[in-house]
Design a protein around this motif. Structure first.
Motif, PDB file in Angstrom:
ATOM      1  N   MET A 280       0.694  -1.062   0.040  1.00  9.78           N
ATOM      2  CA  MET A 280      -0.428   0.282  -0.204  1.00  9.78           C
ATOM      3  C   MET A 280       0.599   0.918  -0.117  1.00  9.78           C
ATOM      4  N   LYS A 281       0.073   2.357  -0.443  1.00 13.22           N
ATOM      5  CA  LYS A 281       1.185   3.560  -0.403  1.00 13.22           C
ATOM      6  C   LYS A 281       0.624   4.136   0.616  1.00 13.22           C
ATOM      7  N   ILE A 282       1.517   4.208   1.205  1.00 11.97           N
ATOM      8  CA  ILE A 282       1.799   4.781   2.937  1.00 11.97           C
ATOM      9  C   ILE A 282       2.440   5.906   2.923  1.00 11.97           C
ATOM     10  N   LEU A 283       1.756   7.135   3.500  1.00 13.05           N
ATOM     11  CA  LEU A 283       2.253   8.329   4.108  1.00 13.05           C
ATOM     12  C   LEU A 283       2.368   8.547   5.363  1.00 13.05           C
ATOM     13  N   ILE A 284       4.153   9.427   5.954  1.00 14.07           N
ATOM     14  CA  ILE A 284       4.108   9.204   7.382  1.00 14.07           C
ATOM     15  C   ILE A 284       4.736  10.328   7.341  1.00 14.07           C
ATOM     16  N   LYS A 285       3.607  11.327   7.999  1.00  9.95           N
ATOM     17  CA  LYS A 285       4.038  12.273   8.590  1.00  9.95           C
ATOM     18  C   LYS A 285       4.879  12.910   9.870  1.00  9.95           C
ATOM     19  N   GLY A 286       5.640  12.871   9.591  1.00 10.10           N
ATOM     20  CA  GLY A 286       7.672  13.122  10.540  1.00 10.10           C
ATOM     21  C   GLY A 286       8.769  11.812  10.335  1.00 10.10           C
ATOM     22  N   ALA A 287       9.621  12.123  10.788  1.00  9.27           N
ATOM     23  CA  ALA A 287      10.511  10.876  10.559  1.00  9.27           C
ATOM     24  C   ALA A 287      11.321  10.694  11.034  1.00  9.27           C
ATOM     25  N   GLY A 288      10.813  10.412  12.603  1.00 11.60           N
ATOM     26  CA  GLY A 288      11.574  10.989  13.748  1.00 11.60           C
ATOM     27  C   GLY A 288      11.832   9.174  14.193  1.00 11.60           C
ATOM     28  N   ASP A 289      12.656   9.207  15.038  1.00  8.07           N
ATOM     29  CA  ASP A 289      12.845   7.271  15.598  1.00  8.07           C
ATOM     30  C   ASP A 289      11.531   6.556  15.924  1.00  8.07           C
TER      31      ASP A 289
ATOM     32  N   VAL B 167      -3.088   5.394   2.512  1.00  8.92           N
ATOM     33  CA  VAL B 167      -2.676   5.577   4.032  1.00  8.92           C
ATOM     34  C   VAL B 167      -2.214   6.889   4.334  1.00  8.92           C
ATOM     35  N   ILE B 168      -2.336   7.277   5.866  1.00  8.39           N
ATOM     36  CA  ILE B 168      -1.822   8.712   5.745  1.00  8.39           C
ATOM     37  C   ILE B 168      -1.153   7.595   7.558  1.00  8.39           C
ATOM     38  N   ILE B 169       0.013   8.644   8.556  1.00  4.32           N
ATOM     39  CA  ILE B 169       0.157   7.587   9.945  1.00  4.32           C
ATOM     40  C   ILE B 169       1.159   9.448   9.855  1.00  4.32           C
ATOM     41  N   ASP B 170      -0.008  10.003  11.135  1.00  2.00           N
ATOM     42  CA  ASP B 170       0.109  11.279  11.319  1.00  2.00           C
ATOM     43  C   ASP B 170       1.184  11.079  13.099  1.00  2.00           C
ATOM     44  N   ALA B 171       2.611  11.190  12.406  1.00  2.00           N
ATOM     45  CA  ALA B 171       3.663  10.205  13.632  1.00  2.00           C
ATOM     46  C   ALA B 171       4.706  11.416  14.035  1.00  2.00           C
ATOM     47  N   ILE B 172       4.098  13.015  14.012  1.00  2.00           N
ATOM     48  CA  ILE B 172       4.575  14.340  14.658  1.00  2.00           C
ATOM     49  C   ILE B 172       5.004  14.023  16.095  1.00  2.00           C
ATOM     50  N   LEU B 173       4.061  13.201  17.146  1.00  2.00           N
ATOM     51  CA  LEU B 173       4.611  13.407  18.102  1.00  2.00           C
ATOM     52  C   LEU B 173       4.554  14.397  18.712  1.00  2.00           C
ATOM     53  N   ALA B 174       3.684  15.769  18.597  1.00  2.00           N
ATOM     54  CA  ALA B 174       3.086  16.972  19.058  1.00  2.00           C
ATOM     55  C   ALA B 174       2.221  17.306  20.285  1.00  2.00           C
TER      56      ALA B 174
ATOM     57  N   THR C  75      -4.194  17.351  10.729  1.00  2.00           N
ATOM     58  CA  THR C  75      -4.405  15.910   9.953  1.00  2.00           C
ATOM     59  C   THR C  75      -6.059  15.814  10.480  1.00  2.00           C
ATOM     60  N   ARG C  76      -6.383  15.227   9.772  1.00  2.00           N
ATOM     61  CA  ARG C  76      -8.051  15.269   9.028  1.00  2.00           C
ATOM     62  C   ARG C  76      -8.675  13.462   8.926  1.00  2.00           C
ATOM     63  N   MET C  77      -9.342  12.833   8.690  1.00  2.00           N
ATOM     64  CA  MET C  77     -10.304  11.845   8.526  1.00  2.00           C
ATOM     65  C   MET C  77     -10.041  11.430   6.915  1.00  2.00           C
ATOM     66  N   THR C  78     -11.025  13.068   6.497  1.00  2.00           N
ATOM     67  CA  THR C  78     -10.899  12.539   5.584  1.00  2.00           C
ATOM     68  C   THR C  78      -9.353  13.093   4.279  1.00  2.00           C
ATOM     69  N   ASP C  79      -7.996  12.688   5.105  1.00  2.00           N
ATOM     70  CA  ASP C  79      -6.753  13.033   4.086  1.00  2.00           C
ATOM     71  C   ASP C  79      -6.178  11.682   2.993  1.00  2.00           C
ATOM     72  N   ALA C  80      -7.445  10.228   3.563  1.00  2.00           N
ATOM     73  CA  ALA C  80      -7.129   9.734   3.200  1.00  2.00           C
ATOM     74  C   ALA C  80      -7.716   8.435   3.343  1.00  2.00           C
ATOM     75  N   PRO C  81      -8.298   7.163   2.629  1.00  2.00           N
ATOM     76  CA  PRO C  81      -9.021   6.356   3.606  1.00  2.00           C
ATOM     77  C   PRO C  81      -8.666   5.615   4.141  1.00  2.00           C
ATOM     78  N   PHE C  82      -8.165   5.604   4.695  1.00  2.00           N
ATOM     79  CA  PHE C  82      -7.658   5.173   6.345  1.00  2.00           C
ATOM     80  C   PHE C  82      -6.119   6.813   6.688  1.00  2.00           C
ATOM     81  N   VAL C  83      -6.453   6.554   7.775  1.00  2.00           N
ATOM     82  CA  VAL C  83      -5.924   8.020   9.020  1.00  2.00           C
ATOM     83  C   VAL C  83      -5.523   7.043  10.229  1.00  2.00           C
ATOM     84  N   VAL C  84      -3.911   7.462  10.389  1.00  2.00           N
ATOM     85  CA  VAL C  84      -4.158   7.007  11.706  1.00  2.00           C
ATOM     86  C   VAL C  84      -3.092   8.190  11.799  1.00  2.00           C
ATOM     87  N   GLY C  85      -3.698   8.348  13.543  1.00  2.00           N
ATOM     88  CA  GLY C  85      -2.552   9.065  14.499  1.00  2.00           C
ATOM     89  C   GLY C  85      -2.054   8.322  16.334  1.00  2.00           C
ATOM     90  N   VAL C  86      -0.824   9.072  15.449  1.00  2.00           N
ATOM     91  CA  VAL C  86       0.307   8.581  16.486  1.00  2.00           C
ATOM     92  C   VAL C  86       0.140   8.822  18.294  1.00  2.00           C
TER      93      VAL C  86
END
Length: 452
Positions: free
Chosen positions: A1-10, A95-102, A108-119
């Motif tokens: 699947m094409k997955i976009l992860i917001k944030g690239a920290g550890d 899929v969008i995974i918001d892993a910014i850890l702010a 981030t909105r639930m409509t940004d992609a078919p599946f949205v994950v908050g971390v």
């Protein structure tokens, strides 16, 4: 699947590593000047160095979607400087995974992609994302939360090797970062490990430097600039942490569940009733400041991972649905009853998606029905193939109901103002009940049913 992860920290990197190892295509976004303490195990390092290798996986800095797609095609992870993740509009991830850890949602909105994950903290499943991953160390670390939020931020670091606050290295003053100790180096309590703004920073404990910001970056006073680990295992400094790996496993679980249901179940909403008992078109009635049908439109907008159909004969509802990209099926004969709407929707669905595994049928006059419940029905169907999955309260079934493909033939035989209840009565042993609150199942039949 094409997955976009917001944030690239550890921690985001831990997620990327586990998803990459299972064959998913990963693009990550970062800010222009990342301040990742555990930078040796973070793909954010590529922003400064163009490439970053973590556990033999290569991340490479790119400047465009075209470059990102080529990097991913070549078996690497693409990192792009894009603070607002605008790349999603052209990359169009599954899929969008918001892993910014702010510790809060930065947009981030639930409509940004078919599946949205908050971390972590700051997200609520069913409101701004489809699920949340727990990040707090302890018994629930790595849980996938499908309803509610992660544990709020306490401000106290997790216990590692018996230490919490002491293991953090913080800037003593605003200014330029000048490391003295380096990642993987053993230090003693009281030792100078860095200078910030020309003022010394002292270690508060003995251990190995697991993380340290690079030389030359500008920091604020009291900012976390390093991390000491009392366990003194040098390999821990250069491999994904237990915490990051656990959260990565949670992301993999969530994405795998979504992959199993993505496009394989349809949603059909019946919104063509004449509203005889209500005395007018109840779907246009004002419910706490907006027309009743808008509650369902909002939920359907967040279900873009599934074929969605809305059966109606009302122009206002049709227009609102089509503006959100929802497929509308016309029913200009509501007097033929609910069975007519049901068959119109199912016929169109099977024509366009003949391989569909099941259909979730819902009505438009349950404004308190939650997206969480609708997703729960679909996820339950994935775990119970061949079954009828229905909502219920105290053991009494109600709407909505998800029908497996094995029952499509029976549904097409219904006549008049009869829904699937008649079939349910003869297939009780095939029914799996999903308990929910009574308020969710309440439908608006008469004006007295409207909330005050």
């Amino acid at each position: 699947m094409k997955i976009l992860i917001k944030g690239a920290g550890d921690l985001a990197t831990g997620i990327a590593v586990r998803l990459y190892q299972c064959g998913h295509r990963i693009v990550m976004t970062e800010i222009a000047k990342p301040l990742t303490v555990r930078r040796m195990v973070a793909f954010s390092r590529a922003v400064y160095e163009n490439t970053a290798v973590v556990e033999d996986i290569c991340g490479e800095l790119v400047q465009s979607v075209k470059e990102a797609e080529q990097i991913v095609k070549n078996g690497r992870i693409a990192i792009v400087v894009d603070e607002e993740a605008k790349i999603r509009d052209t990359y169009q991830p599954d899929v969008i995974i918001d892993a910014i850890l702010a510790k809060k949602n930065l947009g981030t909105r639930m409509t940004d992609a078919p599946f949205v994950v908050g971390v972590g903290p700051g997200f609520t499943a069913g409101e701004d994302c489809h699920c949340v991953l727990e990040t707090k160390r302890g018994h629930t670390l790595g849980n996938v939360i499908w309803k509610g939020s992660a544990i709020p931020n306490t401000g106290v670091p997790g216990n590692v090797g018996g230490y919490t606050i002491e293991r953090l290295i913080r800037a003593s003053a605003q200014g330029e970062m000048e490391p003295v100790a380096h990642i993987g180096e053993l230090v003693q309590e009281g030792q100078v490990v860095a200078y910030t703004g020309k003022k010394p920073v002292y270690a508060k404990m003995t251990g190995i430097v697991r993380g340290m910001l690079q030389d030359g970056v500008t920091v604020e006073e009291n900012l976390k600039i390093g991390d000491i680990d009392a366990r003194c295992e040098r390999t821990h400094c250069f491999t994904v942490s237990d915490k990051a790996r656990s959260i990565g496993g949670a992301a993999l679980e969530a994405v795998t569940q979504f992959e199993r249901i993505y496009g394989k179940y349809a949603v059909i909403v019946l919104a063509a009733g004449s509203g005889i008992r209500f005395g007018s078109n109840k779907l246009l009635a004002n419910v706490q400041g907006k027309p009743m049908y808008e509650y369902m439109i909002r939920k359907l907008e967040a279900l873009k991972g599934f074929p969605v159909y809305l059966v109606t004969g009302y122009e206002q509802i049709r227009t609102a649905a089509e503006e959100k990209g929802i497929r509308v099926v016309d029913n200009f004969e509501p007097e033929l009853g609910i069975s007519h709407s049901l068959k119109l929707g199912l016929t169109m669905c099977l024509k366009e998606k003949p391989q569909i595994e099941g259909v979730l049928f819902s009505v438009c006059d349950q404004p308190d029905l939650t997206l969480v419940t609708m997703l729960t029905l679909i996820r339950t169907a994935m775990l119970h193939p061949g079954k009828i999955i229905c909502c219920g309260h105290d053991g009494v079934p109600g709407n909505p109901v998800l029908w497996d493909k094995d029952f499509f033939g029976s549904l097409m035989t219904l006549e008049g103002d009869t829904g699937g209840k008649r079939i349910l009565e003869h297939q009780k042993e095939q029914c799996v009940l999903v308990e929910t609150g009574a308020e969710e199942l309440k439908d608006i039949d008469r004006k007295k049913d409207l909330p005050e």
